[in-house]
Design a protein around this motif. Sequence first.
Motif, short mmCIF file in Angstrom:
data_model
loop_
_atom_site.label_atom_id
_atom_site.label_comp_id
_atom_site.label_asym_id
_atom_site.label_seq_id
_atom_site.Cartn_x
_atom_site.Cartn_y
_atom_site.Cartn_z
N ALA A 216 0.81 -1.22 0.00
CA ALA A 216 0.00 0.00 0.00
C ALA A 216 0.84 1.28 0.00
CB ALA A 216 -0.95 -0.01 1.20
N PRO A 217 1.66 1.48 -1.03
CA PRO A 217 2.48 2.70 -1.07
C PRO A 217 1.59 3.95 -1.19
CG PRO A 217 2.55 1.61 -3.20
CD PRO A 217 1.82 0.68 -2.27
N LEU A 218 2.12 5.06 -0.69
CA LEU A 218 1.35 6.31 -0.76
C LEU A 218 1.22 6.74 -2.22
CD1 LEU A 218 0.17 8.94 0.47
CD2 LEU A 218 2.50 9.84 0.47
N ARG A 219 0.00 6.87 -2.70
CA ARG A 219 -0.26 7.43 -4.03
C ARG A 219 -1.72 7.88 -4.07
NH1 ARG A 219 -3.28 3.84 -6.77
NH2 ARG A 219 -3.23 1.70 -6.01
N PRO A 220 -2.03 8.86 -4.93
CA PRO A 220 -3.42 9.32 -4.99
C PRO A 220 -4.30 8.27 -5.66
CG PRO A 220 -1.93 10.80 -6.21
CD PRO A 220 -1.12 9.61 -5.80
N ALA A 221 -5.52 8.10 -5.18
CA ALA A 221 -6.48 7.24 -5.88
C ALA A 221 -6.80 7.92 -7.21
CB ALA A 221 -7.76 7.12 -5.03
N GLU A 222 -7.20 7.11 -8.20
CA GLU A 222 -7.48 7.69 -9.53
C GLU A 222 -8.56 8.75 -9.47
OE1 GLU A 222 -8.30 4.67 -12.43
OE2 GLU A 222 -6.22 3.94 -12.24
N ASP A 223 -9.52 8.57 -8.57
CA ASP A 223 -10.63 9.52 -8.49
C ASP A 223 -10.46 10.52 -7.34
OD1 ASP A 223 -10.87 7.44 -6.71
OD2 ASP A 223 -13.05 7.20 -6.93
N ALA A 224 -9.22 10.70 -6.86
CA ALA A 224 -8.99 11.67 -5.78
C ALA A 224 -8.86 13.08 -6.36
CB ALA A 224 -7.72 11.31 -5.01
N VAL A 225 -9.28 14.06 -5.58
CA VAL A 225 -9.05 15.46 -5.95
C VAL A 225 -7.72 15.85 -5.33
CG1 VAL A 225 -9.91 17.82 -5.77
CG2 VAL A 225 -11.54 15.91 -5.88
N LEU A 226 -6.78 16.35 -6.14
CA LEU A 226 -5.46 16.72 -5.61
C LEU A 226 -5.50 18.17 -5.13
CD1 LEU A 226 -2.98 15.26 -8.27
CD2 LEU A 226 -4.20 14.11 -6.42
N PHE A 227 -4.94 18.41 -3.96
CA PHE A 227 -4.86 19.80 -3.49
C PHE A 227 -3.49 20.06 -2.88
CE2 PHE A 227 -5.37 23.37 -0.66
CZ PHE A 227 -5.99 24.27 -1.51
N ASN A 228 -2.80 21.06 -3.43
CA ASN A 228 -1.47 21.42 -2.93
C ASN A 228 -1.61 22.66 -2.05
OD1 ASN A 228 1.12 22.54 -2.62
ND2 ASN A 228 1.82 21.52 -4.48
N SER A 229 -1.30 22.49 -0.76
CA SER A 229 -1.59 23.56 0.21
C SER A 229 -0.40 24.49 0.46
CB SER A 229 -2.02 22.94 1.55
OG SER A 229 -0.90 22.36 2.20
N THR A 230 0.70 24.34 -0.34
CA THR A 230 1.92 25.12 -0.06
C THR A 230 1.64 26.62 0.07
OG1 THR A 230 3.16 23.49 -1.32
CG2 THR A 230 4.29 25.57 -0.85
N GLU A 231 0.84 27.15 -0.83
CA GLU A 231 0.62 28.60 -0.86
C GLU A 231 -0.63 29.04 -0.09
OE1 GLU A 231 2.69 30.64 -2.54
OE2 GLU A 231 3.95 29.00 -3.28
N TYR A 232 -1.23 28.11 0.63
CA TYR A 232 -2.48 28.43 1.33
C TYR A 232 -2.27 28.37 2.84
CZ TYR A 232 -4.89 27.62 -3.11
OH TYR A 232 -5.31 27.67 -4.42
N LEU B 208 -11.17 22.78 0.87
CA LEU B 208 -11.56 21.37 1.07
C LEU B 208 -13.07 21.26 1.31
CD1 LEU B 208 -8.64 19.75 3.13
CD2 LEU B 208 -8.80 20.25 0.70
N LYS B 209 -13.62 22.26 2.01
CA LYS B 209 -15.07 22.25 2.24
C LYS B 209 -15.82 22.35 0.90
CE LYS B 209 -15.69 25.31 5.73
NZ LYS B 209 -16.12 25.88 7.02
N LYS B 210 -15.26 23.16 0.00
CA LYS B 210 -15.86 23.31 -1.33
C LYS B 210 -15.90 21.94 -2.03
CE LYS B 210 -14.21 27.32 -3.07
NZ LYS B 210 -13.20 27.98 -3.93
N ILE B 211 -14.79 21.20 -1.93
CA ILE B 211 -14.73 19.87 -2.57
C ILE B 211 -15.79 18.95 -1.97
CG2 ILE B 211 -13.27 17.81 -2.92
CD1 ILE B 211 -10.81 19.72 -2.77
N ILE B 212 -15.91 18.97 -0.64
CA ILE B 212 -16.88 18.08 0.02
C ILE B 212 -18.32 18.45 -0.36
CG2 ILE B 212 -17.80 17.37 2.29
CD1 ILE B 212 -14.93 17.59 3.37
N ARG B 213 -18.59 19.74 -0.41
CA ARG B 213 -19.93 20.19 -0.82
C ARG B 213 -20.27 19.71 -2.23
NH1 ARG B 213 -18.91 25.11 1.79
NH2 ARG B 213 -18.12 26.06 -0.12
N GLU B 214 -19.29 19.86 -3.12
CA GLU B 214 -19.53 19.47 -4.51
C GLU B 214 -19.78 17.96 -4.63
OE1 GLU B 214 -16.15 20.96 -6.67
OE2 GLU B 214 -16.85 23.03 -6.38
N LYS B 215 -19.05 17.18 -3.85
CA LYS B 215 -19.13 15.71 -3.98
C LYS B 215 -20.33 15.11 -3.26
CE LYS B 215 -15.21 14.86 -6.15
NZ LYS B 215 -15.12 14.14 -7.41
N THR B 216 -20.74 15.73 -2.15
CA THR B 216 -21.78 15.09 -1.32
C THR B 216 -23.08 15.89 -1.25
OG1 THR B 216 -21.13 16.22 0.71
CG2 THR B 216 -20.02 14.14 0.25
#
Length: 228
Positions: A191-207, A216-224
């Motif tokens: 189980a190496p670390l890698r994104p699932a094919e259907d994962a939403v990628l988010f890079n938080s470096t600049e946030y 992230l809340k926006k992503i959850i709202r959109e999906k659920t």
Amino acid sequence: MGKETINVAIDGPSGAGKSTMARLLAQQLQFVYVDTGAMYRAIGLFAQRAGLKEENIHRLEGMLCGISIDIRYEGGFQQIFLNGENVSERIRTEEISRYASLVSALPPVRQFLLGLQRRLAEENDVVMDGRDIGTVILPQAQVKIFLTATAEERARRRHRELLEKGEQISYEQVYQDLLRRDEKDTTRAAAPLRPAEDAVLFNSTEYNLEETLCELKKIIREKTGHAV
Ligand code: DC
């Protein structure tokens, strides 16, 4: 059949802010927060106490029947118990981070925790964070987020956290440890670390924290369609 629960999976490398985000999101959604890294850390603590070292860490396999891992919630916070002892604080050191990384590469250890993690997600609406939640543990999760940041930024955040806790450690040491763990977590066979094919990628470096939470809340709202 029980009602279908909502599962939010957050994966990513160390120090990307997964636990902070997962905890805040769970609070706001009124879901249960499950920190799977803490489970590996508790097993890492067991291995350290058993005197195991990198060379003989595989011996842990024969000791798994003597380990019980339990999570309970006190004041909304997850507390982790190793054989009945609350080890929630004790597992947050660099030494135990190294042990957690070692034990998490052993397939029998991953198998041992899989049942507990799946049961929690079947019985509760959860925000669960880890490395293989979207890929292996909850492939049916309604929301999968892969949260990253650059290694430098993650090391800065982790270093700050450790200093606040009073650990005497240099930034360079934290950075080098983090690179080593990234390498182990992404290249291990189990189980190496890698994104699932259907994962939403988010890079938080600049946030900052609030901005990341908002995205992230926006992503959850959109999906659920869940108000959060
Ligand atoms: O997220 P953390 O730093 O507390 O995780 C500790 C270690 O456990 C880390 O080396 C990765 C590993 N881990 C894992 O392999 N799978 C998970 N689901 C969670 C953590």
